[in-house]
Scaffold this motif. Structure first.
Motif, PDB file in Angstrom:
ATOM      1  N   CYS A  85       1.351  -1.325  -0.012  1.00 42.70           N
ATOM      2  CA  CYS A  85      -0.090   0.156  -0.144  1.00 42.70           C
ATOM      3  C   CYS A  85       0.692   1.620   0.076  1.00 42.70           C
ATOM      4  O   CYS A  85       1.683   1.237   0.678  1.00 42.70           O
ATOM      5  N   PHE A  86       0.036   2.023  -0.415  1.00 44.43           N
ATOM      6  CA  PHE A  86       1.090   3.644  -0.810  1.00 44.43           C
ATOM      7  C   PHE A  86      -0.065   4.491   0.642  1.00 44.43           C
ATOM      8  O   PHE A  86      -0.213   4.070   0.844  1.00 44.43           O
ATOM      9  N   ARG A  87       1.085   4.996   1.324  1.00 49.05           N
ATOM     10  CA  ARG A  87       1.069   5.919   2.155  1.00 49.05           C
ATOM     11  C   ARG A  87       1.552   4.868   4.289  1.00 49.05           C
ATOM     12  O   ARG A  87       1.678   5.124   4.985  1.00 49.05           O
ATOM     13  N   CYS A  88       1.815   3.477   3.810  1.00 48.52           N
ATOM     14  CA  CYS A  88       1.992   2.355   4.753  1.00 48.52           C
ATOM     15  C   CYS A  88       3.518   2.972   5.077  1.00 48.52           C
ATOM     16  O   CYS A  88       4.304   1.985   3.968  1.00 48.52           O
ATOM     17  N   THR A 116      -2.225   2.528  -5.232  1.00 54.92           N
ATOM     18  CA  THR A 116      -3.496   2.796  -4.154  1.00 54.92           C
ATOM     19  C   THR A 116      -4.659   2.166  -4.715  1.00 54.92           C
ATOM     20  O   THR A 116      -4.441   1.073  -5.833  1.00 54.92           O
TER      21      THR A 116
ATOM     22  N   GLU B  63      -6.659   9.296   4.890  1.00 55.88           N
ATOM     23  CA  GLU B  63      -5.631   8.819   4.666  1.00 55.88           C
ATOM     24  C   GLU B  63      -4.353   8.164   4.689  1.00 55.88           C
ATOM     25  O   GLU B  63      -3.737   7.442   4.643  1.00 55.88           O
ATOM     26  N   VAL B  64      -5.422   7.104   5.701  1.00 56.52           N
ATOM     27  CA  VAL B  64      -4.858   5.404   5.531  1.00 56.52           C
ATOM     28  C   VAL B  64      -4.709   5.030   4.379  1.00 56.52           C
ATOM     29  O   VAL B  64      -5.684   4.935   3.404  1.00 56.52           O
ATOM     30  N   PRO B  65      -3.622   3.743   4.035  1.00 55.14           N
ATOM     31  CA  PRO B  65      -3.690   2.641   2.795  1.00 55.14           C
ATOM     32  C   PRO B  65      -4.491   2.044   2.613  1.00 55.14           C
ATOM     33  O   PRO B  65      -5.439   2.077   3.030  1.00 55.14           O
ATOM     34  N   SER B  66      -4.858   1.890   0.969  1.00 53.84           N
ATOM     35  CA  SER B  66      -5.972   1.211   0.727  1.00 53.84           C
ATOM     36  C   SER B  66      -6.188   0.065   1.063  1.00 53.84           C
ATOM     37  O   SER B  66      -7.905  -0.377   1.314  1.00 53.84           O
ATOM     38  N   GLY B  67      -4.943  -0.294   1.286  1.00 45.78           N
ATOM     39  CA  GLY B  67      -5.471  -1.921   2.323  1.00 45.78           C
ATOM     40  C   GLY B  67      -6.134  -2.002   3.941  1.00 45.78           C
ATOM     41  O   GLY B  67      -7.161  -2.905   3.292  1.00 45.78           O
ATOM     42  N   ARG B 102      -1.542  -2.582  11.040  1.00 47.73           N
ATOM     43  CA  ARG B 102      -2.095  -1.173  11.455  1.00 47.73           C
ATOM     44  C   ARG B 102      -3.880  -1.146  11.351  1.00 47.73           C
ATOM     45  O   ARG B 102      -4.534  -0.850  12.005  1.00 47.73           O
TER      46      ARG B 102
END
Lengths: 412, 150
Positions: A85-88, A116, B63-67, B102
Motif C-alpha cells: 500500500c502507498f502511505r504505509c 492505491t 489518509e490511511v493506506p488503501s489495504g 495497522r
C-alpha cells in the motif's frame, strides 16, 4: 522461453485494495503469470525471524518469508513483483529491504510498486513488460553492437524521436513534439532517413518504444516493440560505453521518471513514475514557458543562477507553479528561478524515486531533460557524483530500439 | 445468543468455541463469504472490488493506506453488528492470523470504543496457561447477556 514467465508476488494489501485483478490483468497482457509463493507455516516463522526486521504486520512477515524462500531457491520463479500500500510506512521499509535483499542475493529481476485503490493494469503494464523482457530475452539484451541498417522510434509523451543506425553508428536522427502519435512518428522517420541518406526499404529491422510503441509498431511492422525501461537501460550503457559492470540510469521524462539499476546492461531493479508531474520534465517545460525562454535555453540560464536563493518545492505541479509565480513576483532573478526549478525537480526524483534503487556509479542521465545542464548539475550535487550524459542522450529510446532490433536481422 | 466478534477473525478454533457456547461468531469467514460467493471473477482472490476501499472510508480516514480501508470494509460491518468481542493478544500464526498490523490496531480500537463486553486474553504458552485460557473464554461466553437476541 515460450511458456509463461512466472512472476512471484510479494505483497501486503492488494487483495483488499481491489487491485489484485489489475495485477493479474497486467501480467496476462505480457503473457506472464503472477503467483504467490507457497510456503509452510514453519517457514514463515523462521523466515522473518532470520531476516531480522521485526515488523508488526503478519502479511509483511509472510512477504519476508516468501522472499527468503525465493532467494534460497525453494521456489521456482523468473521474476519478482513487490507491491504494498502507498502511505504505509512499515510496508515502505519492508518493500525497500526486500527489493535490495533479492537484488543482492539472486539473479531475479525485481520491481517494487506502491499502489492505491486506483491503480490500474495500464499503470502496471510497463513494469510487468520489463520484468518479462528481462526474464525472457536475456540473450537479446546481451547484444552490445548494432549490425546492418536499423531504425529505432521512441514515441514519448512529449516528444517523438527516431534514429537510423548503420554498422554500429548513428547516421540519422529525427525529433519532433508528439502531437498525433502516428503523424509525429512518420515525421521523425522521414527526418532521420533524410539525414542518413537511406531509403525506407533499405531498413533491415525496426524497433519501437515509448507510450505509442504498440500503435507505431503495428504501423511500421516493427520486429521489436519494447517498453522503455529495458530499451533505455541498454541504450544508456551503449552510448556511455559502460556495457559491463554496474550503472544507474536516470531518465526524467515528460510524464514520468525512470530510475534503473543496471548490471552488464541488464536492468536489475527499477522504479517508474513519480507522485506528480511536478517532479518531471513537464514542470521544467512550464518553467521555461513562464520565464519566456525556449526549453533549450533553460539549462544554460539555470547554470548562471543560484537555486538556493529561491524557495521552491515542486512535489505538486500546482504548488511548484505557485512557488514560481511567487518568486518572480518578489523580484527574484530569472536565472535563480530557473536554477531553483531544476534543483526542485532533481530533489523530488532523489527523494521519491532514487531511494528505491541502489545508486551505483556511473550515474548516466538520459532523455531530453539530460540536455538541461542545470538539472544535471543539481542531480550531481544531490548524489555527490559526476553525472555522465552520453552523446545523443536525448535519443536514448530510439538508439536502444535500433540496437536491440538489429538482433532480429539474423533472427536472434 | 450473542453476536461475538472474534480476534483474530480468521481463527477457526475461536469461532468453534463461540459457537459451542451457543453464540454467533463474527469473523473473516462471514465477512468474506458474501464476496467470494458472488458470481464472476471481479478481483481475485477475495473478490474485493475498487468499491470496497471507498466503503472502508466509513471506518478509516482517507489518509490511511488503501489495504487498511479495504480490510475495514470487510470487518467494519461485523464490528457494527457485534454485541461482544474476544481479543486474543499475540496469538500464534497457527491459531489465526490477520495480515495488517495497522488494521488490527484499528479493529481493536473500534471494539473497545463500542461499549460492548470485551474479553482481553493473552495467548497461552503452556499447558497450565491453556487451561486458564479456555476457562476464561468459557466464563466470558456463559456470562454474556442473551436478552433481546434472536
Amino acid at each position: 522461453m515460450t511458456e509463461k514467465v512466472r512472476i512471484a508476488q510479494l505483497s501486503c494489501g492488494p487483495e483488499y485494495s481491489g487491485v489484485q485483478k489489475e495485477i493479474y490483468d497486467a501480467a496476462e497482457m505480457v503473457d506472464a503469470e503472477v503467483f504467490f509463493p507457497d510456503i509452510a507455516l514453519v517457514d514463515v516463522q523462521q523466515g522473518f525471524s532470520g531476516f531480522g526486521l521485526d515488523v508488526r504486520s503478519p502479511d509483511l512477515k509472510l512477504a519476508i518469508a516468501r522472499a527468503k524462500a525465493l532467494v534460497e531457491g525453494r521456489i521456482d520463479a523468473d521474476a519478482v513483483f513487490i507491491a504494498t500500500c502507498f502511505r504505509c510506512a512499515e510496508a515502505a521499509i519492508v518493500r525497500n529491504e526486500l527489493r535490495r535483499y533479492i537484488h543482492e542475493n539472486s539473479a531475479l529481476p525485481v520491481v517494487s510498486y506502491s499502489f492505491t485503490e486506483r491503480t490500474t493494469s495500464g499503470t502496471l503494464l510497463t513494469r510487468m513488460e520489463a520484468l518479462t523482457t528481462i526474464a525472457r530475452r536475456r540473450a537479446l539484451l546481451a547484444r552490445e553492437e548494432q549490425e546492418g541498417i536499423t531504425l529505432g522510434i521512441d514515441s514519448g509523451s512529449s516528444t517523438t524521436k527516431a534514429v537510423v543506425m548503420k554498422d554500429n553508428e548513428i547516421v540519422g536522427t529525427g525529433w519532433l513534439p508528439t502531437t498525433e502519435v502516428l503523424k509525429s512518428a512518420e515525421g521523425v522517420v522521414d527526418l532521420a532517413l533524410q539525414e542518413a541518406g537511406i531509403r525506407f526499404d533499405e531498413i533491415e529491422a525496426i524497433g519501437t518504444t515509448g507510450y505509442g510503441r504498440y500503435l507505431i509498431g503495428k504501423k511500421f511492422n516493427a520486429q521489436l516493440v519494447q517498453e522503455e525501461l529495458t530499451v533505455n537501460s541498454k541504450g544508456a550503457v551503449y552510448l556511455a560505453d559502460r556495457q559491463h559492470g554496474p550503472a544507474t540510469v536516470i531518465d526524467i521524462g515528460g510524464m514520468d521518471n525512470k530510475a534503473i539499476s543496471v548490471q552488464d546492461g541488464i536492468p536489475g531493479t527499477f522504479t517508474m513514475g513519480g507522485i506528480c508531474a511536478g517532479a518531471s520534465g513537464r514542470f521544467l517545460e512550464m518553467t521555461a514557458k513562464r520565464l519566456g525562454v525556449d526549453i533549450t535555453e533553460l539549462g544554460p540560464l539555470a547554470m548562471k543562477g543560484m537555486g538556493d536563493t529561491v524557495p521552491m518545492n515542486s512535489y505538486c505541479i500546482v504548488f511548484g507553479t505557485q512557488s514560481l509565480v511567487n518568486a518572480l513576483a518578489e523580484g527574484s532573478a530569472r536565472e535563480d528561478v530557473a536554477a531553483a526549478a531544476c534543483h526542485s525537480v532533481a530533489e523530488q526524483v532523489f527523494e521519491q524515486q532514487l531511494q528505491e534503487v541502489d545508486i551505483k556509479e556511473p550515474v548516466i542521465m538520459v532523455g531530453g531533460t539530460s540536455l538541461i545542464q542545470g538539472l544535471v548539475r543539481a542531480m550531481g550535487d544531490l548524489l555527490q557524483t559526476e553525472i555522465v550524459v552520453p552523446p545523443h542522450s536525448q535519443y536514448i529510446g530510439s538508439v536502444g530500439s535500433a540496437l536491440l532490433a538489429s538482433g532480429y536481422i539474423r533472427g536472434e | 445468543m450473542v453476536k461475538v466478534f472474534i480476534y483474530p477473525a480468521t481463527s477457526l478454533i475461536l469461532s468453534d468455541m463461540v459457537a459451542r457456547f451457543g453464540h454467533e461468531p463474527l469473523g473473516s469467514a462471514i465477512g468474506i463469504r458474501e464476496r467470494i460467493q458472488t458470481p464472476g471473477f471481479e478481483s481475485p482472490p477475495l473478490q474485493i472490488t475498487p468499491e470496497e476501499p471507498k466503503k472502508g472510508l466509513k471506518w478509516a480516514a482517507v489518509e490511511v493506506p488503501s489495504g487498511v480501508r479495504g480490510r475495514m470494509a470487510v470487518y467494519g460491518p461485523l464490528i457494527e453488528e457485534a454485541e461482544a468481542a474476544i481479543i486474543i493478544k499475540d496469538p500464534d500464526y497457527a491459531f489465526g492470523c490477520m495480515g495488517c498490523a495497522r488494521t488490527n490496531e484499528l479493529i481493536q480500537f473500534h471494539l473497545r470504543n463500542k461499549g460492548i463486553p470485551v474479553l482481553d486474553v493473552a495467548y497461552p504458552t503452556s499447558d497450565e496457561e491453556g487451561v486458564g485460557f479456555v476457562a476464561a473464554l468459557k466464563e466470558f461466553l456463559t456470562g454474556l447477556e442473551t436478552e433481546g437476541s434472536a
